[in-house]
Structures are given as structure tokens and as C-alpha cells.
Design a protein around this motif. Structure first.
Motif, PDB file in Angstrom:
ATOM      1  N   GLY A 190      -7.405   8.804  -4.988  1.00 27.11           N
ATOM      2  CA  GLY A 190      -7.302   8.351  -3.789  1.00 27.11           C
ATOM      3  C   GLY A 190      -6.228   9.029  -2.607  1.00 27.11           C
ATOM      4  N   CYS A 191      -6.492   9.461  -1.758  1.00 21.08           N
ATOM      5  CA  CYS A 191      -5.676   9.798  -1.363  1.00 21.08           C
ATOM      6  C   CYS A 191      -3.933   9.162  -0.382  1.00 21.08           C
ATOM      7  N   GLY A 192      -3.311   9.801  -0.495  1.00 19.87           N
ATOM      8  CA  GLY A 192      -1.661   9.539   0.163  1.00 19.87           C
ATOM      9  C   GLY A 192      -1.445  10.342   1.021  1.00 19.87           C
ATOM     10  N   LYS A 193      -0.695   9.363   2.191  1.00 22.84           N
ATOM     11  CA  LYS A 193      -0.032   9.970   3.627  1.00 22.84           C
ATOM     12  C   LYS A 193       0.867  10.139   3.388  1.00 22.84           C
ATOM     13  N   VAL A 194       2.051  10.904   3.853  1.00 21.23           N
ATOM     14  CA  VAL A 194       3.332  10.524   3.290  1.00 21.23           C
ATOM     15  C   VAL A 194       3.961  10.235   5.181  1.00 21.23           C
ATOM     16  N   VAL A 195       4.850   9.428   4.210  1.00 15.07           N
ATOM     17  CA  VAL A 195       5.587   8.746   5.600  1.00 15.07           C
ATOM     18  C   VAL A 195       6.933   8.600   5.602  1.00 15.07           C
ATOM     19  N   ALA A 196       7.177   9.414   4.611  1.00 16.58           N
ATOM     20  CA  ALA A 196       8.766   9.785   4.682  1.00 16.58           C
ATOM     21  C   ALA A 196       9.013  10.885   3.846  1.00 16.58           C
ATOM     22  N   ALA A 241       0.858  -1.264   0.004  1.00 13.44           N
ATOM     23  CA  ALA A 241       0.353  -0.031  -0.116  1.00 13.44           C
ATOM     24  C   ALA A 241       0.865   0.861  -0.258  1.00 13.44           C
ATOM     25  N   ARG A 242       2.026   1.124  -0.369  1.00 13.54           N
ATOM     26  CA  ARG A 242       2.814   1.988  -0.620  1.00 13.54           C
ATOM     27  C   ARG A 242       3.200   2.457  -1.992  1.00 13.54           C
ATOM     28  N   VAL A 243       3.702   4.224  -1.908  1.00 13.46           N
ATOM     29  CA  VAL A 243       4.063   4.444  -3.332  1.00 13.46           C
ATOM     30  C   VAL A 243       5.910   5.520  -2.855  1.00 13.46           C
ATOM     31  N   LEU A 244       6.364   5.150  -4.164  1.00 15.49           N
ATOM     32  CA  LEU A 244       7.754   6.079  -4.044  1.00 15.49           C
ATOM     33  C   LEU A 244       8.080   7.521  -4.771  1.00 15.49           C
ATOM     34  N   LEU A 245       7.945   8.435  -4.925  1.00 16.41           N
ATOM     35  CA  LEU A 245       7.863   9.217  -5.773  1.00 16.41           C
ATOM     36  C   LEU A 245       9.356   9.843  -6.144  1.00 16.41           C
ATOM     37  N   VAL A 246      10.230   9.435  -7.472  1.00 16.71           N
ATOM     38  CA  VAL A 246      11.553  10.069  -6.920  1.00 16.71           C
ATOM     39  C   VAL A 246      11.415  11.391  -8.310  1.00 16.71           C
ATOM     40  N   ASP A 247      10.578  11.999  -8.966  1.00 17.65           N
ATOM     41  CA  ASP A 247      10.520  12.455  -9.713  1.00 17.65           C
ATOM     42  C   ASP A 247      10.366  13.632  -9.936  1.00 17.65           C
ATOM     43  N   PHE A 262      15.402  14.673  -4.653  1.00 23.37           N
ATOM     44  CA  PHE A 262      13.702  14.278  -4.103  1.00 23.37           C
ATOM     45  C   PHE A 262      13.220  12.734  -3.550  1.00 23.37           C
ATOM     46  N   GLN A 263      12.481  12.421  -2.519  1.00 22.60           N
ATOM     47  CA  GLN A 263      12.114  12.010  -2.458  1.00 22.60           C
ATOM     48  C   GLN A 263      10.539  11.373  -1.503  1.00 22.60           C
ATOM     49  N   VAL A 264       9.834  10.695  -1.974  1.00 20.24           N
ATOM     50  CA  VAL A 264       8.848  10.763  -1.192  1.00 20.24           C
ATOM     51  C   VAL A 264       8.135   9.559  -1.170  1.00 20.24           C
ATOM     52  N   GLU A 265       7.630   9.059  -0.174  1.00 16.17           N
ATOM     53  CA  GLU A 265       7.369   7.970   0.329  1.00 16.17           C
ATOM     54  C   GLU A 265       5.737   7.983   0.645  1.00 16.17           C
ATOM     55  N   LEU A 266       4.867   7.645   0.521  1.00  8.43           N
ATOM     56  CA  LEU A 266       3.331   7.422   0.513  1.00  8.43           C
ATOM     57  C   LEU A 266       2.404   6.071   0.328  1.00  8.43           C
ATOM     58  N   GLU A 267       1.746   6.332   2.076  1.00  3.19           N
ATOM     59  CA  GLU A 267       0.605   5.458   2.008  1.00  3.19           C
ATOM     60  C   GLU A 267      -0.298   5.346   0.973  1.00  3.19           C
ATOM     61  N   VAL A 268      -0.823   4.643   0.118  1.00  3.80           N
ATOM     62  CA  VAL A 268      -1.896   5.583  -0.996  1.00  3.80           C
ATOM     63  C   VAL A 268      -3.322   4.612  -0.376  1.00  3.80           C
ATOM     64  N   GLU A 269      -4.325   4.816   0.052  1.00  3.26           N
ATOM     65  CA  GLU A 269      -5.501   4.481  -0.008  1.00  3.26           C
ATOM     66  C   GLU A 269      -6.745   4.563  -1.203  1.00  3.26           C
ATOM     67  N   PHE A 270      -7.519   4.523  -1.906  1.00  3.66           N
ATOM     68  CA  PHE A 270      -7.952   4.229  -3.189  1.00  3.66           C
ATOM     69  C   PHE A 270      -9.758   3.975  -3.059  1.00  3.66           C
ATOM     70  N   ALA A 271     -10.807   5.111  -3.825  1.00  2.74           N
ATOM     71  CA  ALA A 271     -11.285   5.000  -4.096  1.00  2.74           C
ATOM     72  C   ALA A 271     -12.030   3.589  -4.421  1.00  2.74           C
ATOM     73  N   ALA A 272     -13.626   3.245  -4.937  1.00  4.43           N
ATOM     74  CA  ALA A 272     -14.074   2.207  -4.681  1.00  4.43           C
ATOM     75  C   ALA A 272     -13.562   2.115  -6.626  1.00  4.43           C
ATOM     76  N   ASP A 273     -14.562   3.262  -6.702  1.00  2.00           N
ATOM     77  CA  ASP A 273     -14.552   3.564  -8.152  1.00  2.00           C
ATOM     78  C   ASP A 273     -14.101   4.679  -8.828  1.00  2.00           C
ATOM     79  N   MET A 274     -14.287   4.453 -10.556  1.00  2.00           N
ATOM     80  CA  MET A 274     -13.048   5.666 -10.858  1.00  2.00           C
ATOM     81  C   MET A 274     -14.228   6.640 -11.576  1.00  2.00           C
ATOM     82  N   PRO A 275     -13.487   7.528 -11.423  1.00  2.00           N
ATOM     83  CA  PRO A 275     -13.977   8.562 -12.146  1.00  2.00           C
ATOM     84  C   PRO A 275     -14.729   8.215 -13.555  1.00  2.00           C
TER      85      PRO A 275
END
Lengths: 248, 248
Positions: B48-54, B14-20, B61-74
Motif C-alpha cells: 500500500g502507501c503511506g502519507k507522512v502526516v508528522a 489508519a495510522r502507523v507510528l514508526l520510531v525505529d 526519529f519518528q514518522v507518522e504515516l496515514e496508510v492505505e492498502f491494496a485489496a489483494d496481497m502479493p
């Protein structure tokens, strides 16, 4: 350039001699020949036609026209804009697109979320922005140059200037993403002139919204999507025009 | 960037690591801190939403998110575009603005008045145009990437491709300055999906208009002003949206 715009004082008798980019456009793009007729207009005056009577087809380009004009001039477009000063690159595009779509007046003022540096843009000088307005008119075949009024302080603008400029509007509208209203709910009968306020990137702050609302502005939203100011202005102009025409 | 868009395969557990540039934007523009929550979305998937964990607040630059998503898509936006290939600089703007306003599919084809050189634009490669589409979505907080279909020959497109793609539209419309129709006269009841065709600078030629009309397209005009294609697309999207909402 779908119409050649000229200043009134360029007319000598019934002739106009063009020697600048307009001459070049006639020669190089429209490939005019003596005897051809082209669409022309007097800036803030009537449209008409010009018959090519002489030309120099090489640099320095030169085209002489025999001109004739309609008796009446185009009407002032029924939509005016009120913008929180956008980023210069965006404002430039708004000037030409707004002129092309047709607006009467463009008020520009300050807002909390306007970056201070934008106020030093040279584009705020008439000699800088007027060519962009004319480009829009040349594109759209219009002669009425939008009036541009710039006020670098929000409070004096909304307290002292705006109240004196609000007569003649049937609707004072402010685009605001959180509003429960839509254009359909705020324009319920054939509108007259409309003044449309569009905020800065990030939106107006509550204080600003409150001041507009004290002035008689009604907020509306055009949906959940967040748009850049230049996109928003064009899309809103389209929506307002469509809404207006639904009553005709 | 009003939403951080990620590819599905970037999610690890449930994590995403962003580096760009997304990490840089979070750090430098949104000034996020651990514990903050940001709006995210899966490209062509749910928001959904992402909580910054690191995070690493300096280059790289680097941001790690804990992510959660809605059930339906737009939902897919109900307007599709059909464009005669515009000048690349204009097409780029159309890609991002159309994605921001919301369109389902963008068909691009040839027309008599399309300059041949436009077809060599690198922008016609998906890796070149996709970033512009994503920019529009990031601006407008959407995740649905417009489908882009490019056909460099008009006749095969209109004879062989288009007929197979026309199901599901309630309206096939073609903007054409000389038409006596307006949107009000051609959309008289709540529309479903709309396919809107916009011609090249200088317009479609009669042959092209005839072929569209044989395919079931109805021409309409939005007035006498001649607009650049990018302005026209945005203004027409606004008008169509307003017209649609007049039935809701």
C-alpha cells in the motif's frame, strides 16, 4: 580451491614448487601425500594434473608437483559484463562470483548514481582485484581470468571506448527495470557473445539509457523485484545461460 | 529499503507510528517531508502507501504515516528451496538473497557433508534469521516472508517430513553436478511450483541422492563449474525463473 592455479613461469622443467597458501591448502585441507594427483591449471592457459613428488607438511608448507597439461585451454566464457562501479564490498563479491560463473571481460564505468567515493577504492588496482578473480576461478575449476577494464568517465567511455569494443557480440543488453522486454523477447535465436550492462543502485538515468541505446543496446527487464547489484549480476548470468542453452 | 514493511498490529486506525530504523531511513535516506507518500506493506499482507502526516527529523526519529492498502496481497513465489545447512555466513546471505529473489519456503536439513558445528549457529533461531528475510523483502518490494523449516536430521526429514510436504509441486529438482540432465531436459512444459534442492559444499553423497530420487526428485546439472552454495542458489533461481518464463 577446486583447482590449483599457477603462473606459467612457476614451471621449472616439468616441476612446480609451491610454498604459499596453495601449499598450505594441499597439505592442510586436501591432505595430500606423495604420489597423489591434484587438479592444476596455468593461469590463462590449459588445465592439467600435478603429481605430488615431495612435501613439507608443517609450516613453512611446501609441495612439489610434477605437472602435465592438456593441449588446449578452456574457452573464454561467452558473457561479458558492463557495470556502473558498485560499492567496493559488492564489487569484491562480484569479481569472485563473476569469475566463478564465467565471464570474459568486466567493463567498469561511471554513472550519475555512482557515489564519487567509490572511485577511490583500492580494489580498482589490479593487484587488489586479481586475487578475487583467481578465487572465483579456483572455485569453479577454470583458468581464464576475466579481463577488467576500468573507465572513470561515462561519456568518453561510451563515445570513444565502447564503439571499438563492440565487435563480436551478437547481443548488447542492458538490464532496466522499466523495460517491457524480457530476455525471451530480446534473445530469439542462438546467441553468440553477449555484453550485459548492469546499472548502479538506483539504476541508470534516462540520459545514460539513451546513450546505451544509441550504441545499439537493447533494454530488458527481469521482473518487478528490485535487486542489489551483486544479486542481480548472478541471477542475470543464470538467466542468460539458461536462455542460451534453450537454443542448444 | 524500497518498501517500508510493518506488522499488522502496528496499524492504529489508519495510522502507523514508526520510531525505529524505518523512521531513520525515511528521514535520513529518503528525506521525506510531511505530505510525501511512501511505499509500504504489511508483512505477509498487501502492499500500500503511506502519507507522512508528522515527523521528528532528529534523533529519536519518528514518522507518522496515514496508510492505505491494496485489496489483494502479493502471490507466494513459485520456487521453494531445500538446502543442506550451509555455513552460517553463507546462510545469512542466502536468506536475504532468496527473500529478494522470491521463494515460498526454505527447508533446511542435514547432510553427510554438513559440518556439525554449523548446527549451533544462532542464525537458526527465527529472531536471528527473520531480519535477513525482511531485508530481502524490503530490497525487492515484497511482503511475503519465506517460511523457514529446519530439520537437523536427514533421515527423519526425508522419510517422515518431506513426503507430507510434496503435494502441489509440479517439479522436485535436485542440483547435482554429475547429472546428464539439464533444466531444459527436466522442465519440458510450463511448471507449477518447483522445489529445488541444493547440497552442501562438496555435494550430496550417493546415499542422499538415492533417497531424494526415491522421493521423486530428478537430478540435473547446470554445467561443469563448481559454485559456492550462495552463488549456486542465486544462479539456479535465475535459471529456473528464465526456464519458467520460456513457457509463458
Amino acid at each position: 580451491m577446486n583447482i590449483i592455479l599457477i603462473e606459467k613461469q612457476e614451471i621449472q622443467g616439468a616441476r612446480v614448487l609451491l610454498v604459499d597458501r596453495r601449499a598450505k591448502h594441499l597439505v592442510k585441507v586436501l591432505l595430500v601425500q606423495p604420489g597423489d594427483t591434484v587438479r592444476i591449471g596455468i593461469i590463462d592457459g590449459p588445465k592439467g594434473c600435478g603429481k605430488v613428488v615431495a612435501l613439507a607438511a608443517r609450516f613453512p608448507f611446501q609441495v612439489e608437483l610434477e605437472v602435465e597439461f592438456a593441449a588446449d585451454m578452456p574457452e573464454k566464457p561467452p558473457i561479458d559484463l558492463l557495470l556502473a562501479l558498485p560499492r567496493p564490498i559488492m564489487l569484491r563479491r562480484i569479481f569472485s562470483q563473476a569469475a566463478a560463473l564465467g565471464v570474459g571481460t568486466i567493463f567498469i564505468t561511471n554513472a550519475q548514481r555512482v557515489e564519487k567515493s567509490f572511485w577511490s577504492a583500492t580494489l580498482l588496482n589490479e593487484e587488489e582485484y586479481r586475487p578475487h578473480l583467481l578465487q572465483g576461478l579456483e572455485q569453479a575449476v577454470d583458468t581464464r581470468v576475466p579481463e577488467v577494464s576500468v573507465y572513470d568517465r561515462f561519456k568518453p567511455f561510451i563515445e570513444d571506448v565502447l564503439p571499438g569494443r563492440m565487435e563480436g557480440y551478437s547481443h548488447l543488453l542492458i538490464a532496466h527495470p522499466n523495460s517491457p522486454n524480457t530476455l525471451k523477447t530480446v534473445i530469439t535465436e542462438k546467441p553468440g557473445r553477449i555484453l550485459l550492462a548492469v546499472g548502479p543502485e538506483g539504476g541508470w538515468i534516462d540520459y545514460e539509457i539513451d546513450r546505451f541505446s544509441e550504441c545499439g543496446f537493447t533494454a530488458f527487464s527481469m521482473g518487478e523485484r528490485i535487486l542489489k547489484v551483486d544479486t542481480a549480476v548472478v541471477a542475470l548470468h543464470g538467466r542468460l545461460s539458461e536462455r542460451r542453452e534453450s537454443f542448444s
